[in-house]
Design a protein around this motif. Structure first.
Motif, short mmCIF file in Angstrom:
data_model
loop_
_atom_site.label_atom_id
_atom_site.label_comp_id
_atom_site.label_asym_id
_atom_site.label_seq_id
_atom_site.Cartn_x
_atom_site.Cartn_y
_atom_site.Cartn_z
N ASP B 39 0.82 -1.21 0.00
CA ASP B 39 0.00 0.00 0.00
C ASP B 39 0.85 1.27 0.00
OD1 ASP B 39 -2.16 -1.68 0.21
OD2 ASP B 39 -2.11 -1.64 2.42
N ASP B 42 -0.11 5.79 -3.70
CA ASP B 42 -0.76 7.03 -4.16
C ASP B 42 -0.05 8.27 -3.60
OD1 ASP B 42 -2.43 5.50 -5.57
OD2 ASP B 42 -4.14 5.67 -4.19
N HIS B 57 5.30 -0.64 -11.25
CA HIS B 57 4.70 -1.97 -11.16
C HIS B 57 4.38 -2.22 -9.69
CE1 HIS B 57 6.15 -2.82 -15.28
NE2 HIS B 57 7.13 -2.01 -14.91
N ARG B 58 3.09 -2.35 -9.38
CA ARG B 58 2.70 -2.51 -7.98
C ARG B 58 2.44 -3.98 -7.67
NH1 ARG B 58 -1.73 1.39 -5.74
NH2 ARG B 58 -2.90 0.51 -7.50
N LEU B 59 3.14 -4.46 -6.65
CA LEU B 59 3.01 -5.87 -6.24
C LEU B 59 2.19 -5.95 -4.97
CD1 LEU B 59 6.77 -6.84 -6.74
CD2 LEU B 59 4.85 -7.60 -8.16
N PRO B 60 1.50 -7.08 -4.77
CA PRO B 60 0.73 -7.22 -3.53
C PRO B 60 1.65 -7.23 -2.30
CG PRO B 60 0.73 -9.27 -4.80
CD PRO B 60 1.38 -8.23 -5.66
N VAL B 166 0.53 3.41 -13.30
CA VAL B 166 0.60 2.34 -12.30
C VAL B 166 0.04 1.05 -12.89
CG1 VAL B 166 -0.16 1.56 -10.02
CG2 VAL B 166 0.39 3.98 -10.42
N ASP B 168 -0.84 -2.83 -11.91
CA ASP B 168 -0.93 -3.83 -10.84
C ASP B 168 -0.52 -5.18 -11.37
OD1 ASP B 168 -1.87 -2.73 -8.26
OD2 ASP B 168 -3.37 -1.83 -9.60
N GLN B 170 -0.02 -9.24 -10.73
CA GLN B 170 -0.34 -10.42 -9.92
C GLN B 170 0.75 -11.45 -10.13
OE1 GLN B 170 -2.62 -10.32 -7.69
NE2 GLN B 170 -3.27 -8.30 -8.45
#
Ligand SMILES: Cc1cc2nc3c(=O)[nH]c(=O)nc-3n(C[C@H](O)[C@H](O)[C@H](O)COP(=O)(O)OP(=O)(O)OC[C@H]3O[C@@H](n4cnc5c(N)ncnc54)[C@H](O)[C@@H]3O)c2cc1C
Ligand SMILES: Cc1cc2nc3c(=O)[nH]c(=O)nc-3n(C[C@H](O)[C@H](O)[C@H](O)COP(=O)(O)OP(=O)(O)OC[C@H]3O[C@@H](n4cnc5c(N)ncnc54)[C@H](O)[C@@H]3O)c2cc1C
Lengths: 284, 318
Positions: B39, B42, B57-60, B166, B168, B170
């Motif tokens: 998180d 932003d 690249h946003r990773l969990p 951005v 996301d 998986q």
């Protein structure tokens, strides 16, 4: 995907009713003495002809941890080193510190390996050894100092990596580690087999006495060449062509000291003069 | 050419100083993509836009463990075709680098001070052997994973800001990467900057004899972190996590001030990349004077208070 080290299973060893014996490989490196004058050659490689070599002192903690875990589990400690002929000295020292036998992987074709290549050869040798429950390493070598080998070794063996253990013990087929990082403290556990790197906070290495030194002379040391570890590489899905060739040293030179260095003796105003210097240098 | 930068951030989503240094180092090498775990992105986006990051690249959040993060980075690296992955030279950064380099069959270079591209090839320079030598390697494999020392590069905004996109991502992380059970307890913030990345570090050695206040006052005036030698940690004068050296935290501040520190090789191994080294020691033969840029032979209990008072006076004048 198997998470066991391939090779003869350890199941069935030891007599019924006893705790399972833990077979430990401890990786040890021969390095130039940190107190000696160390230098790089024209090829960018460390000069190892100075004669002031020793067992990497951070590996003493790994050997000590191995010996303690083995004592608690009636296990066995095998010291493993990859390197030129002086790797024997590192292994010999580990035997003095309590390891029961040694393996040295030495081959002209392995000269100048990078950290990944070293890790792959170590992984292959562990596989050839077979039936290994736990691989212990130091936290870093005092020469290359990359700290990359332990995690890479675990990745090649497809085993869990528990790096930088300030405390390590084994109970019921599980390894427990405490590590103290910059931002957090972590308690880790993983089923064996696993790879653990040990910090200098983990224990106080013992100093071998005369008897230990004499006893070490009789302990067996096996020497392997590249050809003998290739089957290990193959069973890990690796081949000798991946051992090197990733980087090339362009140049290596002694650090040039600054020419404007200052050394003053305090006559009462050194603090004030330093303040002016720091401001002048735009450091504060 | 694309460089992938791991954007380290703290638990509330503030990027660590190293993240923007990595982006600054990556910009001359090609397009910069960031990787963000969990998180808080932003709030960080404006800063990343100023820094010129093109894609994030946003990773969990659950891939934070090094073995899992290595697998996730491998997936992003393969998808983007990046030829360089830059991470911070921290202990966790090196673990991720090792795992990723194995998966990518990549060259790995740790503790880098400079990364350049010369006629298409990547060159990495670092200081080695406790700061006594400098070496430069050329990467000869298709992919390199490099960990960069903190403060090796000064974070600067890009000539023109970007508007980062951005994405996301998986990822399916293997059983193996989840095989370690981890109980993590974050450390309490000290109120001072993070030792590993601090711009200024004041280190207390045995010479302080348990009296930390002159060191802490100077560090606080300079907005710096306080470090310890192993002896000082052993004595319990400062906590172990503040130990600087080969087996402690590696620091690379712009300004290192060592007081009552002898300059043993094990200590030097963890501060070899400091920009300017200042030493205060009562022994003219102390080894630290062999590599200090500014050395004072004197009693730290005289020199430090005088230094702090004068810096404070100069600051009030300005
Ligand atoms: C000054 C210098 C800088 C270098 N920089 C890099 C670099 O950036 N990238 C790179 O890929 N290579 C580098 N190398 C080469 C690298 O040092 C060697 O490949 C080395 O064999 C393994 O890495 P390390 O010494 O950094 O080990 P580390 O990862 O620091 O060692 C951790 C532990 O792994 C075990 N171990 C390491 N080597 C051996 C061995 N030969 N035998 C048995 N156990 C071992 C020991 O238990 C040790 O405590 C460098 C070498 C030098 C001299
Ligand atoms: C495997 C291993 C790993 C190690 N890892 C680390 C590490 O990560 N970090 C680390 O720091 N060390 C480490 N060490 C220890 C290292 O070798 C040194 O022992 C240590 O750094 C010395 O700490 P010091 O400088 O505080 O103490 P000392 O060497 O005792 O020096 C104290 C200095 O203070 C000076 N002094 C005394 N009084 C005053 C005064 N009033 N004013 C000014 N000067 C004064 C003295 O002249 C002396 O030079 C390691 C050692 C080993 C074996």
């Amino acid at each position: 995907m198997s998470t066991r080290v391939p090779g003869p299973s350890r199941v069935g060893r030891g007599s019924p009713g006893n705790l399972p014996r833990v077979k430990i490989v401890v990786a040890v490196k021969h390095v130039p003495d940190v107190q000696s004058t160390r230098m790089l050659g024209a090829d960018g490689r460390l000069r190892r002809d100075g004669g002031d070599g020793t067992l990497n002192e951070l590996d003493e903690n790994a050997v000590e941890a191995a010996v303690q875990i083995a004592a608690a589990t009636s296990g066995e400690v095998v010291a493993l080193s990859v390197g030129p002929a002086d790797a024997h000295d590192a292994v010999r020292r580990a035997l003095q510190l309590g390891a029961s036998r040694g393996v040295v992987v030495s081959d002209e074709r392995l000269v100048g390996l990078d950290a990944l290549g070293t890790a792959a050869v170590l992984a292959a040798a562990v596989t050839v050894e077979g039936g290994v429950d736990l691989v212990l390493t130091g936290m870093a070598s005092t020469d290359g100092l990359t700290s990359v080998v332990p995690t890479a070794l675990a990745a090649y063996l497809r085993l869990p990596a528990l790096a930088l253990a300030a405390h390590v013990d084994v109970a019921d087929g599980t390894v427990h580690v405490r590590r103290e990082l910059d931002h957090a403290v972590e308690e880790l556990s993983a089923p064996l087999p696993a790879v653990v790197s040990v910090t200098d906070a983990a224990n106080e290495p013992s100093f071998p006495g005369f008897r230990a030194i004499m006893a070490a002379r009789k302990k067996p040391v096996q020497e392997l060449g590249l050809d003998e570890v290739v089957p290990g590489l193959t069973s890990l899905g690796l081949d000798p062509s991946m051992l090197g060739g990733r980087t090339r040293v362009l140049h290596a030179e002694p650090q040039q000291p600054r020419t404007d260095r200052v050394l003053v003796t305090d006559d009462g105003d050194a603090g004030v003069r330093l303040a002016a210097w720091l401001v002048d240098q735009r450091l504060v | 050419m694309t460089t992938l930068v791991l954007l380290d951030h703290d638990d509330d989503g503030t990027p660590r100083p190293a993240a923007l240094e990595l982006v600054t180092a990556a910009r001359p090498l090609g397009e910069v993509h960031g990787v963000w775990v969990g998180d808080g992105l932003d709030a960080a986006l404006p800063g990343l836009a100023d820094a010129g990051v093109l894609i994030v690249h946003r990773l969990p959040a659950d891939v934070w463990w090094p073995a899992a993060l290595a697998e996730a980075l491998h997936a992003v690296r393969s998808a983007t075709g990046a030829d360089l992955v830059l991470l911070a030279s921290t202990s966790e950064g090196k673990e991720v680098a090792a795992g990723l380099a194995v998966l990518d069959g990549a060259a790995v270079v740790t503790d880098a001070e400079r990364v350049e591209r010369v006629e298409g090839a990547l060159r990495v320079t670092k200081s080695v052997l406790a700061g006594t030598w400098v070496s430069t390697v050329e990467v000869t494999s298709p992919v390199a994973v490099v960990t960069l020392e903190p403060n090796a590069v000064r974070a600067e905004p890009a000539a023109a800001p970007s508007s980062p996109q951005v994405v996301d991502v998986q990822v399916a992380v293997s059983e193996l990467a989840r095989s370690v059970t981890v109980v993590r307890t974050p450390r309490q913030a000290t109120g001072r900057p993070d030792l590993a990345t601090a711009d200024v570090v004041v280190v207390a050695g045995r010479g302080v004899d348990g009296h930390l206040s002159p060191v802490e006052e100077l560090a606080d005036l300079l907005g710096g972190a306080v470090g310890a030698t192993r002896v000082v940690a052993d004595e319990g004068w400062l906590p172990r996590e503040q130990q600087v050296g080969q087996t402690g935290v590696a620091v690379a501040p712009r300004l290192y001030i060592g007081v009552g520190v002898s300059g043993a090789v094990h200590h030097r191994g963890g501060m070899q990349s400091a920009g300017t080294v200042v030493a205060v020691n009562s022994d003219p033969d102390a080894p630290i004077f062999e590599f200090a840029d500014y050395g004072i032979v004197g009693d730290l209990f005289d020199v430090l208070p005088a230094l702090t008072a004068e810096l404070r006076r100069l600051r009030e004048l300005a």
